[in-house]
Design an enzyme around this catalytic site. Sequence first.
Site, PDB file in Angstrom:
ATOM      1  N   ARG A 159       0.854  -1.189   0.000  1.00 53.34           N
ATOM      2  CA  ARG A 159       0.000   0.000   0.000  1.00 53.34           C
ATOM      3  C   ARG A 159       0.892   1.242   0.000  1.00 53.34           C
ATOM      4  O   ARG A 159       1.458   1.621   1.017  1.00 53.34           O
ATOM      5  CB  ARG A 159      -0.883  -0.028   1.246  1.00 53.34           C
ATOM      6  CG  ARG A 159      -2.017   0.971   1.251  1.00 53.34           C
ATOM      7  CD  ARG A 159      -2.585   1.107   2.647  1.00 53.34           C
ATOM      8  NE  ARG A 159      -1.656   1.819   3.517  1.00 53.34           N
ATOM      9  CZ  ARG A 159      -1.396   1.491   4.782  1.00 53.34           C
ATOM     10  NH1 ARG A 159      -1.970   0.450   5.340  1.00 53.34           N
ATOM     11  NH2 ARG A 159      -0.544   2.212   5.498  1.00 53.34           N
TER      12      ARG A 159
ATOM     13  N   TYR B 158       5.038   4.695  11.095  1.00 57.14           N
ATOM     14  CA  TYR B 158       5.276   3.263  11.311  1.00 57.14           C
ATOM     15  C   TYR B 158       6.054   2.579  10.183  1.00 57.14           C
ATOM     16  O   TYR B 158       6.269   1.365  10.235  1.00 57.14           O
ATOM     17  CB  TYR B 158       3.946   2.526  11.532  1.00 57.14           C
ATOM     18  CG  TYR B 158       2.903   2.729  10.445  1.00 57.14           C
ATOM     19  CD1 TYR B 158       2.895   1.944   9.295  1.00 57.14           C
ATOM     20  CD2 TYR B 158       1.915   3.697  10.585  1.00 57.14           C
ATOM     21  CE1 TYR B 158       1.937   2.124   8.313  1.00 57.14           C
ATOM     22  CE2 TYR B 158       0.949   3.879   9.616  1.00 57.14           C
ATOM     23  CZ  TYR B 158       0.961   3.094   8.474  1.00 57.14           C
ATOM     24  OH  TYR B 158      -0.003   3.282   7.498  1.00 57.14           O
TER      25      TYR B 158
ATOM     26  N   HIS C  71      -3.165   4.347   4.963  1.00 56.45           N
ATOM     27  CA  HIS C  71      -4.373   3.530   5.022  1.00 56.45           C
ATOM     28  C   HIS C  71      -5.589   4.323   4.562  1.00 56.45           C
ATOM     29  O   HIS C  71      -6.430   3.827   3.819  1.00 56.45           O
ATOM     30  CB  HIS C  71      -4.600   3.028   6.446  1.00 56.45           C
ATOM     31  CG  HIS C  71      -5.897   2.320   6.637  1.00 56.45           C
ATOM     32  ND1 HIS C  71      -6.127   1.053   6.158  1.00 56.45           N
ATOM     33  CD2 HIS C  71      -7.048   2.710   7.248  1.00 56.45           C
ATOM     34  CE1 HIS C  71      -7.357   0.685   6.452  1.00 56.45           C
ATOM     35  NE2 HIS C  71      -7.942   1.678   7.116  1.00 56.45           N
TER      36      HIS C  71
END
Length: 395
Positions: free
Chosen positions: A282, A295, A286
């Site tokens: 990805r 992260y 998100h």
Amino acid sequence: MAKDKKHNTEIVTQSQWFDSDSVTIPMLQLLKEDGSLHKGVEMPEYDKDLIVKIHDTMLFIRTLDERMIAAQRQGRISFYLASRGEEAESVASAAALDQGDMIMGQYREQGALAYRGFTVEQFMNQLFSNEQDLGKGRQMPVHYGCRELNFMTISSPLGTQIPQATGYAFGQKMDKTGKCTICYFGEGAASEGDFHAALNMASVYKVPVIFFCRNNGYAISTPSQGEQYGGDGIAPRGIGYGIKTIRVDGNDVFAVLKATQEARRLAVEEDEPVLIEAMSYRMSGHSTSDDPTGYRTRDEEDEWKVKDPLERLQKWMLNEGWLTEEHITSQHEKVKASVLAALKEAEKVPAPHIDELINDVYDQPNELLKEQLEELKEHIRKYPDAYPKTSGRLD
């Protein structure tokens, strides 16, 4: 070795332990990162028109995502989920299906919907929740649905579509429709209990369903390997439930197309449920509410940029003479203009009338719903400034 007829398994007299290393599931890849094909590959069924449509749909979705993330940052829409880096999974798999097959998505399958024929205007109407939205403005942005295109409305609760897909496919089998259901979800959703119930039921009842897992490395901010699961991804779970399983390079259009073509044949002709695990990444956050720099590293993202599914396909098409750099540029500008034009028009369309809230809960609104609606209208009349899109349309 003797056979235990009751459980139909081999009998041994010495302990044998099995772990995730006992079964190694390879990844199907036909198209390399440089746009060339591996030697000796078995290609899917395709022609130039199909590949051009896949490419143009992927380019449309990438441009749509770029523009709508910008629109969210400008405060024009409330929320958005992009699929940058994962377009090949939804578009190429949708290209392998029959138009009558049911699609049940999670929330990164706008490519499959666009391939089916969902227009830029329909995308915009849903994103702005206006009165032309097929969902009557009742869903968050990106929660699309279209009965005409056999695309089940997306739900926010994670994994609900997985057992629904098994049930819908069971109905297709009973009705002998000759169709199947494809169900998309992320590897994070595979941690839900619904996933396990759905696969077990599909295996037992042999229903024509394709479970398509997009393993993009993260369940929002939680890394997959080691924190979402300790085994070898999602594919071994299909084997555990007695389901035919394949792992593919999700950034390879041809691998996804071939695997899904074969999966559909198994589902429709042999009533075999299938699990496809597509390995991808990805590239965006998100959602527009997420900051991935918290992260993951820039170096990690750069490693995956060279695997970009759209650029990989473009390299192959350029080599084949099916595409030119000029077409890529002009198509991008054309799509960007159409998205911006549709955005401006959708912004002008009013929100659905408030009465639409209760119009199709039952065949006819009951008295309780009517009372609740009147109470809501009184509240809005009391605080009109808090409801600018609704306060002027209460009667």
